[in-house]
Design a protein around this motif. Sequence first.
Motif, PDB file in Angstrom:
ATOM      1  N   LEU A 118       6.353   6.701  -7.451  1.00 32.25           N
ATOM      2  CA  LEU A 118       5.808   5.674  -6.571  1.00 32.25           C
ATOM      3  C   LEU A 118       4.925   6.299  -5.503  1.00 32.25           C
ATOM      4  O   LEU A 118       5.303   7.284  -4.870  1.00 32.25           O
ATOM      5  N   ALA A 119       3.721   5.740  -5.335  1.00 34.83           N
ATOM      6  CA  ALA A 119       2.813   6.221  -4.276  1.00 34.83           C
ATOM      7  C   ALA A 119       3.258   5.608  -2.948  1.00 34.83           C
ATOM      8  O   ALA A 119       2.599   4.735  -2.386  1.00 34.83           O
ATOM      9  N   TRP A 120       4.377   6.097  -2.469  1.00 34.16           N
ATOM     10  CA  TRP A 120       5.081   5.440  -1.370  1.00 34.16           C
ATOM     11  C   TRP A 120       4.285   5.444  -0.067  1.00 34.16           C
ATOM     12  O   TRP A 120       4.224   4.439   0.643  1.00 34.16           O
ATOM     13  N   GLU A 121       3.659   6.569   0.273  1.00 31.00           N
ATOM     14  CA  GLU A 121       2.892   6.638   1.518  1.00 31.00           C
ATOM     15  C   GLU A 121       1.741   5.643   1.503  1.00 31.00           C
ATOM     16  O   GLU A 121       1.417   5.014   2.521  1.00 31.00           O
ATOM     17  N   ARG A 122       1.117   5.470   0.329  1.00 32.35           N
ATOM     18  CA  ARG A 122       0.003   4.528   0.210  1.00 32.35           C
ATOM     19  C   ARG A 122       0.493   3.095   0.398  1.00 32.35           C
ATOM     20  O   ARG A 122      -0.168   2.273   1.030  1.00 32.35           O
ATOM     21  N   LEU A 123       1.658   2.808  -0.139  1.00 28.02           N
ATOM     22  CA  LEU A 123       2.225   1.472   0.044  1.00 28.02           C
ATOM     23  C   LEU A 123       2.528   1.212   1.514  1.00 28.02           C
ATOM     24  O   LEU A 123       2.295   0.121   2.025  1.00 28.02           O
ATOM     25  N   GLN A 124       3.059   2.225   2.176  1.00 31.71           N
ATOM     26  CA  GLN A 124       3.373   2.078   3.595  1.00 31.71           C
ATOM     27  C   GLN A 124       2.122   1.772   4.408  1.00 31.71           C
ATOM     28  O   GLN A 124       2.130   0.910   5.285  1.00 31.71           O
ATOM     29  N   SER A 125       1.039   2.465   4.120  1.00 28.52           N
ATOM     30  CA  SER A 125      -0.202   2.258   4.874  1.00 28.52           C
ATOM     31  C   SER A 125      -0.820   0.898   4.593  1.00 28.52           C
ATOM     32  O   SER A 125      -1.570   0.367   5.408  1.00 28.52           O
ATOM     33  N   GLU A 126      -0.483   0.304   3.438  1.00 30.95           N
ATOM     34  CA  GLU A 126      -1.016  -1.008   3.077  1.00 30.95           C
ATOM     35  C   GLU A 126      -0.056  -2.140   3.454  1.00 30.95           C
ATOM     36  O   GLU A 126      -0.307  -3.306   3.140  1.00 30.95           O
ATOM     37  N   MET A 128       2.873  -2.771   2.270  1.00 30.21           N
ATOM     38  CA  MET A 128       3.427  -3.348   1.048  1.00 30.21           C
ATOM     39  C   MET A 128       4.850  -2.827   0.850  1.00 30.21           C
ATOM     40  O   MET A 128       5.207  -1.764   1.325  1.00 30.21           O
ATOM     41  N   THR A 129       5.645  -3.605   0.135  1.00 33.03           N
ATOM     42  CA  THR A 129       6.999  -3.170  -0.210  1.00 33.03           C
ATOM     43  C   THR A 129       7.055  -2.815  -1.688  1.00 33.03           C
ATOM     44  O   THR A 129       6.285  -3.333  -2.496  1.00 33.03           O
ATOM     45  N   GLU A 130       7.990  -1.923  -2.011  1.00 27.96           N
ATOM     46  CA  GLU A 130       8.097  -1.489  -3.397  1.00 27.96           C
ATOM     47  C   GLU A 130       8.781  -2.520  -4.286  1.00 27.96           C
ATOM     48  O   GLU A 130       8.588  -2.543  -5.503  1.00 27.96           O
ATOM     49  N   PHE A 131       9.555  -3.441  -3.699  1.00 28.23           N
ATOM     50  CA  PHE A 131      10.378  -4.339  -4.500  1.00 28.23           C
ATOM     51  C   PHE A 131       9.541  -5.312  -5.331  1.00 28.23           C
ATOM     52  O   PHE A 131       9.843  -5.576  -6.491  1.00 28.23           O
ATOM     53  N   GLU A 132       8.482  -5.859  -4.758  1.00 31.54           N
ATOM     54  CA  GLU A 132       7.647  -6.783  -5.516  1.00 31.54           C
ATOM     55  C   GLU A 132       6.925  -6.063  -6.650  1.00 31.54           C
ATOM     56  O   GLU A 132       6.732  -6.636  -7.734  1.00 31.54           O
ATOM     57  N   PHE A 133       6.570  -4.800  -6.448  1.00 35.68           N
ATOM     58  CA  PHE A 133       5.908  -4.041  -7.503  1.00 35.68           C
ATOM     59  C   PHE A 133       6.878  -3.727  -8.637  1.00 35.68           C
ATOM     60  O   PHE A 133       6.499  -3.751  -9.803  1.00 35.68           O
ATOM     61  N   PHE A 134       8.117  -3.440  -8.275  1.00 36.14           N
ATOM     62  CA  PHE A 134       9.112  -3.185  -9.310  1.00 36.14           C
ATOM     63  C   PHE A 134       9.278  -4.415 -10.198  1.00 36.14           C
ATOM     64  O   PHE A 134       9.436  -4.300 -11.412  1.00 36.14           O
ATOM     65  N   MET A 135       9.276  -5.587  -9.600  1.00 26.25           N
ATOM     66  CA  MET A 135       9.382  -6.815 -10.385  1.00 26.25           C
ATOM     67  C   MET A 135       8.212  -6.924 -11.361  1.00 26.25           C
ATOM     68  O   MET A 135       8.393  -7.243 -12.544  1.00 26.25           O
ATOM     69  N   GLU A 136       6.995  -6.679 -10.865  1.00 26.92           N
ATOM     70  CA  GLU A 136       5.814  -6.756 -11.722  1.00 26.92           C
ATOM     71  C   GLU A 136       5.883  -5.720 -12.842  1.00 26.92           C
ATOM     72  O   GLU A 136       5.514  -6.001 -13.987  1.00 26.92           O
ATOM     73  N   LEU A 137       6.347  -4.529 -12.522  1.00 26.76           N
ATOM     74  CA  LEU A 137       6.461  -3.492 -13.551  1.00 26.76           C
ATOM     75  C   LEU A 137       7.498  -3.866 -14.595  1.00 26.76           C
ATOM     76  O   LEU A 137       7.303  -3.628 -15.797  1.00 26.76           O
ATOM     77  N   ARG A 138       8.597  -4.463 -14.167  1.00 25.62           N
ATOM     78  CA  ARG A 138       9.606  -4.907 -15.129  1.00 25.62           C
ATOM     79  C   ARG A 138       9.036  -5.954 -16.077  1.00 25.62           C
ATOM     80  O   ARG A 138       9.341  -5.966 -17.273  1.00 25.62           O
ATOM     81  N   LEU A 139       8.205  -6.839 -15.544  1.00 24.10           N
ATOM     82  CA  LEU A 139       7.551  -7.840 -16.392  1.00 24.10           C
ATOM     83  C   LEU A 139       6.627  -7.178 -17.414  1.00 24.10           C
ATOM     84  O   LEU A 139       6.344  -7.757 -18.469  1.00 24.10           O
TER      85      LEU A 139
END
Length: 230
Positions: A118-126, A128-139
Amino acid sequence: MKSFDLHRMALDKVPLDFLGEVALRSLYTFILVFLFLKITGRRGVRQMSLFEVLIILTLGSAAGDVAFYDDVPMLPVLVVFITLAALYRLVMWLMSRSEKLEDLLEGKPVIVVEEGELAWERLQSENMTEFEFFMELRLGGVEQLGQVRLAIMETNGQISIYYYPDDDVKAGLVILPSSCVSRFTTVPEAADYACVRCSAIFHFNAREHQLCPRCTNPEWSKASTAKRVT
């Protein structure tokens, strides 16, 4: 004022025949919105950029007011729709000639997973939370991040996913819901573990515990090497 007055609740001070005018106003705004969408193209809500969503919200506000407020004239709303349609066409034309303006109004794609992590630092600067992306990735059929070579959050909110071949799948964070994954602050056995917040992978010995060096999170889950099921 009488409570639970059905006449007041249903009509307030307007006459009964005003309902016919509401129907006419609603038809008028429906036609205007339909024509606007025909002009701008057949894109779904998830395909819209931030600028386009702003235009639609402005249209919706104008359409809602003229539909059922008796003191809102209909002709000025037509001018609003014409102005917004012209503005949309002008901005689209300008963006086709200016990459900086396009980035300003449409935003830029954001890499959310890179080389199985996970590009965590980039998400933080934007913000954004990781949880919604995990849902999209699971889909998209992703069970653990090591299956993903690259995932990009597009400007319309959709995620483009590029997978590793099965032979190249890495150990990664399992992104199933937390009820499906065991989490530890003290790991039970020697193995590779993934930080449940930022997905960084570290090897731990049995009964070891520490904060994640990347994000200071104390919780870990066992890293998975599961391949994609296609």
